[in-house]
Motif scaffolding. Structure first.
Motif, PDB file in Angstrom:
ATOM      1  N   LYS A   1      -0.501  11.805 -13.824  1.00  0.00           N
ATOM      2  CA  LYS A   1       0.412  10.909 -14.545  1.00  0.00           C
ATOM      3  C   LYS A   1       1.430  10.271 -13.606  1.00  0.00           C
ATOM      4  O   LYS A   1       1.764   9.093 -13.758  1.00  0.00           O
ATOM      5  CB  LYS A   1       1.112  11.661 -15.675  1.00  0.00           C
ATOM      6  CG  LYS A   1       0.173  11.966 -16.829  1.00  0.00           C
ATOM      7  CD  LYS A   1       0.847  12.696 -17.947  1.00  0.00           C
ATOM      8  CE  LYS A   1      -0.176  13.000 -19.032  1.00  0.00           C
ATOM      9  NZ  LYS A   1       0.394  13.739 -20.131  1.00  0.00           N
ATOM     10  N   ILE A   2       1.927  11.035 -12.644  1.00  0.00           N
ATOM     11  CA  ILE A   2       2.879  10.472 -11.681  1.00  0.00           C
ATOM     12  C   ILE A   2       2.207   9.366 -10.884  1.00  0.00           C
ATOM     13  O   ILE A   2       2.766   8.275 -10.713  1.00  0.00           O
ATOM     14  CB  ILE A   2       3.431  11.574 -10.743  1.00  0.00           C
ATOM     15  CG1 ILE A   2       4.389  12.480 -11.521  1.00  0.00           C
ATOM     16  CG2 ILE A   2       4.130  10.961  -9.521  1.00  0.00           C
ATOM     17  CD1 ILE A   2       4.840  13.699 -10.761  1.00  0.00           C
ATOM     18  N   THR A   3       1.009   9.626 -10.405  1.00  0.00           N
ATOM     19  CA  THR A   3       0.292   8.616  -9.620  1.00  0.00           C
ATOM     20  C   THR A   3       0.017   7.375 -10.454  1.00  0.00           C
ATOM     21  O   THR A   3       0.226   6.246  -9.997  1.00  0.00           O
ATOM     22  CB  THR A   3      -1.025   9.200  -9.073  1.00  0.00           C
ATOM     23  OG1 THR A   3      -0.716  10.333  -8.257  1.00  0.00           O
ATOM     24  CG2 THR A   3      -1.775   8.191  -8.245  1.00  0.00           C
ATOM     25  N   THR A   4      -0.428   7.562 -11.687  1.00  0.00           N
ATOM     26  CA  THR A   4      -0.715   6.420 -12.563  1.00  0.00           C
ATOM     27  C   THR A   4       0.553   5.615 -12.842  1.00  0.00           C
ATOM     28  O   THR A   4       0.546   4.385 -12.786  1.00  0.00           O
ATOM     29  CB  THR A   4      -1.327   6.904 -13.896  1.00  0.00           C
ATOM     30  OG1 THR A   4      -2.531   7.602 -13.595  1.00  0.00           O
ATOM     31  CG2 THR A   4      -1.623   5.757 -14.822  1.00  0.00           C
ATOM     32  N   THR A   5       1.648   6.318 -13.113  1.00  0.00           N
ATOM     33  CA  THR A   5       2.910   5.649 -13.418  1.00  0.00           C
ATOM     34  C   THR A   5       3.396   4.841 -12.221  1.00  0.00           C
ATOM     35  O   THR A   5       3.786   3.672 -12.367  1.00  0.00           O
ATOM     36  CB  THR A   5       3.980   6.674 -13.840  1.00  0.00           C
ATOM     37  OG1 THR A   5       3.511   7.361 -14.994  1.00  0.00           O
ATOM     38  CG2 THR A   5       5.300   6.001 -14.147  1.00  0.00           C
TER      39      THR A   5
ATOM     40  N   PHE B   1       1.609   3.738  -9.734  1.00  0.00           N
ATOM     41  CA  PHE B   1       0.658   2.652  -9.482  1.00  0.00           C
ATOM     42  C   PHE B   1       0.949   1.485 -10.433  1.00  0.00           C
ATOM     43  O   PHE B   1       1.018   0.334 -10.005  1.00  0.00           O
ATOM     44  CB  PHE B   1      -0.781   3.137  -9.655  1.00  0.00           C
ATOM     45  CG  PHE B   1      -1.786   2.045  -9.453  1.00  0.00           C
ATOM     46  CD1 PHE B   1      -2.130   1.622  -8.182  1.00  0.00           C
ATOM     47  CD2 PHE B   1      -2.374   1.417 -10.539  1.00  0.00           C
ATOM     48  CE1 PHE B   1      -3.044   0.601  -7.982  1.00  0.00           C
ATOM     49  CE2 PHE B   1      -3.288   0.392 -10.359  1.00  0.00           C
ATOM     50  CZ  PHE B   1      -3.629  -0.018  -9.074  1.00  0.00           C
ATOM     51  N   ASP B   2       1.115   1.793 -11.719  1.00  0.00           N
ATOM     52  CA  ASP B   2       1.415   0.742 -12.699  1.00  0.00           C
ATOM     53  C   ASP B   2       2.718   0.023 -12.357  1.00  0.00           C
ATOM     54  O   ASP B   2       2.811  -1.204 -12.457  1.00  0.00           O
ATOM     55  CB  ASP B   2       1.496   1.319 -14.117  1.00  0.00           C
ATOM     56  CG  ASP B   2       0.146   1.804 -14.627  1.00  0.00           C
ATOM     57  OD1 ASP B   2      -0.894   1.448 -14.027  1.00  0.00           O
ATOM     58  OD2 ASP B   2       0.138   2.549 -15.627  1.00  0.00           O
ATOM     59  N   PHE B   3       3.724   0.793 -11.936  1.00  0.00           N
ATOM     60  CA  PHE B   3       4.998   0.193 -11.551  1.00  0.00           C
ATOM     61  C   PHE B   3       4.816  -0.726 -10.344  1.00  0.00           C
ATOM     62  O   PHE B   3       5.336  -1.847 -10.319  1.00  0.00           O
ATOM     63  CB  PHE B   3       6.030   1.288 -11.225  1.00  0.00           C
ATOM     64  CG  PHE B   3       7.308   0.742 -10.655  1.00  0.00           C
ATOM     65  CD1 PHE B   3       8.251   0.148 -11.471  1.00  0.00           C
ATOM     66  CD2 PHE B   3       7.552   0.806  -9.287  1.00  0.00           C
ATOM     67  CE1 PHE B   3       9.427  -0.377 -10.940  1.00  0.00           C
ATOM     68  CE2 PHE B   3       8.722   0.281  -8.753  1.00  0.00           C
ATOM     69  CZ  PHE B   3       9.657  -0.299  -9.584  1.00  0.00           C
TER      70      PHE B   3
ATOM     71  N   PRO C   1       0.809  -1.219   0.000  1.00  0.00           N
ATOM     72  CA  PRO C   1       0.000   0.000   0.000  1.00  0.00           C
ATOM     73  C   PRO C   1       0.847   1.278   0.000  1.00  0.00           C
ATOM     74  O   PRO C   1       0.471   2.281  -0.611  1.00  0.00           O
ATOM     75  CB  PRO C   1      -0.819  -0.101   1.291  1.00  0.00           C
ATOM     76  CG  PRO C   1      -0.811  -1.540   1.651  1.00  0.00           C
ATOM     77  CD  PRO C   1       0.493  -2.076   1.138  1.00  0.00           C
ATOM     78  N   ALA C   2       1.991   1.240   0.674  1.00  0.00           N
ATOM     79  CA  ALA C   2       2.838   2.429   0.750  1.00  0.00           C
ATOM     80  C   ALA C   2       3.588   2.706  -0.548  1.00  0.00           C
ATOM     81  O   ALA C   2       4.146   3.782  -0.721  1.00  0.00           O
ATOM     82  CB  ALA C   2       3.841   2.269   1.890  1.00  0.00           C
ATOM     83  N   SER C   3       3.604   1.759  -1.470  1.00  0.00           N
ATOM     84  CA  SER C   3       4.362   1.958  -2.705  1.00  0.00           C
ATOM     85  C   SER C   3       3.590   2.770  -3.741  1.00  0.00           C
ATOM     86  O   SER C   3       4.132   3.125  -4.775  1.00  0.00           O
ATOM     87  CB  SER C   3       4.767   0.613  -3.306  1.00  0.00           C
ATOM     88  OG  SER C   3       3.626  -0.087  -3.736  1.00  0.00           O
ATOM     89  N   VAL C   4       2.341   3.043  -3.478  1.00  0.00           N
ATOM     90  CA  VAL C   4       1.527   3.831  -4.412  1.00  0.00           C
ATOM     91  C   VAL C   4       1.253   5.195  -3.784  1.00  0.00           C
ATOM     92  O   VAL C   4       0.615   5.278  -2.738  1.00  0.00           O
ATOM     93  CB  VAL C   4       0.187   3.118  -4.714  1.00  0.00           C
ATOM     94  CG1 VAL C   4      -0.656   3.942  -5.661  1.00  0.00           C
ATOM     95  CG2 VAL C   4       0.439   1.745  -5.277  1.00  0.00           C
TER      96      VAL C   4
END
Length: 106
Positions: free
Chosen positions: A49-53, A55-57, A34-37
Motif C-alpha cells: 500500500k505504501i508503494t502504491t500510494t 507511486f500514485d502520488f 524515478p527516485a520519487s517512487v
C-alpha cells in the motif's frame, strides 16, 4: 492595473528566461522522477500500500508538473507580442492592452 516598463525588451527577456528555466525544470524532473517512487519493501500489505500510494502520488505530481512546463513553453513565445501591444498602447495614451488570445491549454 499599472505596469511600468523600465527597459524596452523587458517582457521579451522574461520570455527567454522562462524558456530556459522550463528546460532546466524538465531536466530535473527526468532525474528525480524515478527516485520519487520507492521500491517495494516487502510482500506484506502495508509495504504494498505504501508503494502504491507513493507511486500514485508521483504520477499525479509529475503529470501536473509536465502540464505546467507545457504552459510555460507555450507562454514564452507569446510575451514579445504582448510587450509590443502594451508598449504601443502605452505610447499612444491607451488605457489598456487589448485582449491577447492564444492557444494556451490546447
Amino acid at each position: 492595473m499599472f505596469f511600468a516598463f523600465n527597459n524596452p525588451g523587458q517582457v521579451t527577456s522574461i520570455g527567454v528566461q522562462l524558456a530556459g528555466e522550463t528546460a532546466d525544470m524538465v531536466g530535473v524532473m527526468g532525474v528525480t522522477a524515478p527516485a520519487s517512487v520507492p521500491l517495494l519493501a516487502g510482500i506484506d500489505d502495508v509495504s504494498r500500500k505504501i508503494t502504491t500510494t507513493f507511486f500514485d502520488f508521483a504520477v499525479d505530481l509529475f503529470d501536473k508538473t509536465v502540464e505546467g512546463a507545457k504552459h510555460r513553453v507555450d507562454a514564452a513565445p507569446q510575451l514579445p507580442e504582448v510587450e509590443v501591444s502594451y508598449t504601443s498602447g502605452d505610447s499612444t495614451g491607451g488605457s489598456h492592452v487589448g485582449a491577447h488570445r492564444s492557444g494556451f491549454g490546447k
